[in-house]
Design an enzyme around this catalytic site. Structure first.
Site, PDB file in Angstrom:
ATOM      1  N   VAL A   9      32.359  36.603  46.434  1.00 12.90           N
ATOM      2  CA  VAL A   9      33.776  36.949  46.378  1.00 12.90           C
ATOM      3  C   VAL A   9      33.879  38.234  45.575  1.00 12.90           C
ATOM      4  O   VAL A   9      32.960  38.592  44.834  1.00 12.90           O
ATOM      5  CB  VAL A   9      34.649  35.828  45.756  1.00 12.90           C
ATOM      6  CG1 VAL A   9      34.700  34.615  46.679  1.00 12.90           C
ATOM      7  CG2 VAL A   9      34.168  35.441  44.376  1.00 12.90           C
ATOM      8  N   SER A  10      34.994  38.918  45.700  1.00 10.21           N
ATOM      9  CA  SER A  10      35.115  40.242  45.095  1.00 10.21           C
ATOM     10  C   SER A  10      35.481  40.232  43.616  1.00 10.21           C
ATOM     11  O   SER A  10      35.084  41.121  42.875  1.00 10.21           O
ATOM     12  CB  SER A  10      36.151  41.070  45.851  1.00 10.21           C
ATOM     13  OG  SER A  10      35.721  41.252  47.180  1.00 10.21           O
ATOM     14  N   THR A  11      36.261  39.249  43.181  1.00  8.37           N
ATOM     15  CA  THR A  11      36.718  39.258  41.794  1.00  8.37           C
ATOM     16  C   THR A  11      36.493  37.914  41.127  1.00  8.37           C
ATOM     17  O   THR A  11      36.350  36.879  41.789  1.00  8.37           O
ATOM     18  CB  THR A  11      38.218  39.605  41.702  1.00  8.37           C
ATOM     19  OG1 THR A  11      38.966  38.606  42.380  1.00  8.37           O
ATOM     20  CG2 THR A  11      38.515  40.970  42.302  1.00  8.37           C
ATOM     21  N   GLN A  14      38.607  34.758  42.054  1.00  3.78           N
ATOM     22  CA  GLN A  14      38.510  34.156  43.379  1.00  3.78           C
ATOM     23  C   GLN A  14      37.527  32.990  43.349  1.00  3.78           C
ATOM     24  O   GLN A  14      36.634  32.931  42.510  1.00  3.78           O
ATOM     25  CB  GLN A  14      38.059  35.198  44.407  1.00  3.78           C
ATOM     26  CG  GLN A  14      39.120  36.257  44.665  1.00  3.78           C
ATOM     27  CD  GLN A  14      38.627  37.318  45.620  1.00  3.78           C
ATOM     28  OE1 GLN A  14      37.516  37.801  45.510  1.00  3.78           O
ATOM     29  NE2 GLN A  14      39.479  37.687  46.576  1.00  3.78           N
TER      30      GLN A  14
END
Length: 184
Positions: A9-11, A14
């Site tokens: 996931v990007s962050t 998340q």
């Protein structure tokens, strides 16, 4: 021959759980995950570890192509590195594998679509920011990490690694914050 799952996931805020469950349900004996942007390969240590671990006949499994990357060249380079090790790449949604020749063509097209989506997203974001600025509503990106809390943890003797783990970010982010506030 092992099935090795990779989730991303990007962050930090998340959730990886859905991807992890799906990869385990698909029979992945090993599942590695990370919370880092897929815009480039920089900082994606878990992906590098997975690729280094791959052996002849192994299979790298991801839930969606954009979990591997958002740039066509990066995705194709990852697939190429896996192939050099004699391993395959399988995307679960939509189901595509490099076991067959058609899989390579489909992955190339999907990679180009993912890159195009990213460009469109950035354009829409830029347009939205410009409209918000014109309406004097734009306040800039919100800081996601409480800098005072980081400084407080450091003053209590916590290590950079323990701070990063506690607030779900990278050690580099903690170092940057500490450096910015003069507490490195």
């Amino acid at each position: 021959m092992a099935r090795i799952g990779y989730a991303r996931v990007s962050t930090g805020d998340q959730d990886l759980e859905g991807q992890l469950q799906r990869l385990r349900a698909e029979g992945c004996e090993i599942v590695r995950s990370e919370k880092v942007s897929g815009a480039s390969r920089d900082g994606r240590a878990e992906l590098s570890t997975v690729i280094d671990f791959l052996r002849l006949g192994d299979e790298l499994v991801v839930t969606r192509l954009d979990r591997l990357g958002r740039d066509t060249r990066d995705v194709l380079n990852i697939v190429h590195e896996c192939q050099e090790r004699g391993a395959f790449v399988t995307i679960l949604d939509p189901h595509v594998s490099t076991r067959g020749e058609m899989g390579h063509v489909i992955l190339t097209v999907l990679g180009m679509v993912a890159q195009m989506e990213r460009r469109f997203l950035k354009e829409r974001q830029k347009e939205g920011i410009e409209r918000a600025k014109a309406a004097k509503l734009y306040k800039g990106g919100q800081k996601r990490i409480n800098r005072k809390f980081v400084a407080e943890l450091k003053s209590r003797g916590h290590t950079v690694s323990s701070i990063a783990e506690r607030i779900s970010c990278s050690r580099m982010q903690v170092y940057r914050i500490l450096n910015d506030i003069g507490n490195a």
